[in-house]
Enzyme design. Structure first.
Site, PDB file in Angstrom:
ATOM      1  N   GLU A  41      -6.552  -1.264   2.158  1.00  0.00           N
ATOM      2  CA  GLU A  41      -7.170  -0.172   1.386  1.00  0.00           C
ATOM      3  C   GLU A  41      -6.159   0.218   0.322  1.00  0.00           C
ATOM      4  O   GLU A  41      -5.092   0.745   0.632  1.00  0.00           O
ATOM      5  CB  GLU A  41      -7.459   1.007   2.328  1.00  0.00           C
ATOM      6  CG  GLU A  41      -7.910   2.258   1.613  1.00  0.00           C
ATOM      7  CD  GLU A  41      -7.896   3.485   2.520  1.00  0.00           C
ATOM      8  OE1 GLU A  41      -8.082   3.353   3.750  1.00  0.00           O
ATOM      9  OE2 GLU A  41      -7.679   4.590   1.998  1.00  0.00           O
ATOM     10  N   ARG A  45      -4.172   6.422  -6.030  1.00  0.00           N
ATOM     11  CA  ARG A  45      -3.196   7.494  -6.236  1.00  0.00           C
ATOM     12  C   ARG A  45      -2.222   7.106  -7.327  1.00  0.00           C
ATOM     13  O   ARG A  45      -1.318   7.871  -7.652  1.00  0.00           O
ATOM     14  CB  ARG A  45      -2.404   7.719  -4.951  1.00  0.00           C
ATOM     15  CG  ARG A  45      -3.262   8.282  -3.871  1.00  0.00           C
ATOM     16  CD  ARG A  45      -2.441   8.608  -2.659  1.00  0.00           C
ATOM     17  NE  ARG A  45      -3.313   8.557  -1.527  1.00  0.00           N
ATOM     18  CZ  ARG A  45      -2.924   8.704  -0.285  1.00  0.00           C
ATOM     19  NH1 ARG A  45      -1.654   8.907  -0.013  1.00  0.00           N
ATOM     20  NH2 ARG A  45      -3.798   8.645   0.695  1.00  0.00           N
ATOM     21  N   LYS A 128     -14.219   8.081   8.089  1.00  0.00           N
ATOM     22  CA  LYS A 128     -12.777   8.196   8.282  1.00  0.00           C
ATOM     23  C   LYS A 128     -12.566   9.558   8.952  1.00  0.00           C
ATOM     24  O   LYS A 128     -13.114  10.559   8.471  1.00  0.00           O
ATOM     25  CB  LYS A 128     -12.119   8.156   6.900  1.00  0.00           C
ATOM     26  CG  LYS A 128     -10.647   8.521   6.868  1.00  0.00           C
ATOM     27  CD  LYS A 128     -10.111   8.316   5.447  1.00  0.00           C
ATOM     28  CE  LYS A 128      -8.654   8.724   5.360  1.00  0.00           C
ATOM     29  NZ  LYS A 128      -8.013   8.262   4.124  1.00  0.00           N
TER      30      LYS A 128
END
Ligand code: 3PG
Length: 212
Positions: A41, A45, A128
């Site tokens: 993943e 960011r 998640k």
């Protein structure tokens, strides 16, 4: 079962990558494959995220998704770069709906029953659980799974080699996510030996408790 769920269920680990320089993407991909964990993943960011997804996706043996996706625009960028799934820290209906339009599996973050209900309303079936460790850890996942027996969880946030199997022992947990396997500093320094070793250690821990 969709390929992404099958791959997550097989490996039970989802490395959460923060990459600052796209030049390190190919080496990172190699380290993950060598360590026995051909999935990642890549988080939005950093500026390098889309380029890294594009580079890593060229390796067909590697399943690459996008993380920290918070807007529908980022879903488009991730999809264009070749991401095969999307992870979000929270539940954004616009993110989930754009993923549905594009046919991308999406795992939004939830930490409460109310957020889980909102996710179900959006047609999501795997979430998640974030931030896992500070939201109650494995006991919280077990409690949330009670009223939602058909939901699958990917606990992430504070997962470590010391607690990952407490999560994976729960029947509703498909996999755990975490950044400990791919420390941003090691990636930044091109220290692929460290990444490969940490990935191997995590894979071995999972294998040991599953009798593999
Ligand atoms: C994430 O975005 O999923 C988290 O930052 C990962 O949490 P961790 O760094 O505690 O593994």
């Amino acid at each position: 079962m969709p390929e992404v769920m099958e791959t997550l269920g097989r490996h039970r680990l989802l490395p959460v990558v923060v990459i600052h320089d796209e030049a390190h993407a190919d080496g990172l991909a190699e380290a993950l494959v060598r360590g026995g964990l051909p999935l990642a993943e890549v988080t939005f960011r950093t500026e390098a995220a889309t380029a890294a997804i594009r580079t890593m996706s060229r390796r067909h043996e590697l399943l690459v998704g996008a993380g920290t996706v918070t807007t529908a625009g980022q879903v488009d960028q991730a999809h264009d770069a070749g991401a095969r799934f999307v992870v979000s820290p929270g539940l954004s209906p616009s993110v989930v709906r754009r993923c549905a339009q594009l046919g991308l599996p999406v795992f939004p973050g939830v930490a409460t029953a109310t957020e889980l209900l909102a996710a179900l309303d959006e047609g999501v079936s795997t979430v998640k659980f974030f931030p896992a460790q500070t939201s109650g850890g494995p006991a919280a996942v077990r409690a949330l799974a009670g009223p939602f027996p058909h939901v699958q969880f990917i606990p992430t946030g504070g997962v470590t080699p010391g607690n990952l199997n407490d999560y994976l022992a729960l029947p509703h947990v498909v996999a755990v996510g975490g950044s400990w396997m791919v420390p941003a500093e090691a990636v930044q320094e091109g220290d692929l030996e460290t990444v490969t070793a940490l990935v191997r250690e995590a894979v071995a821990l999972v294998a040991a408790t599953q009798g593999r």
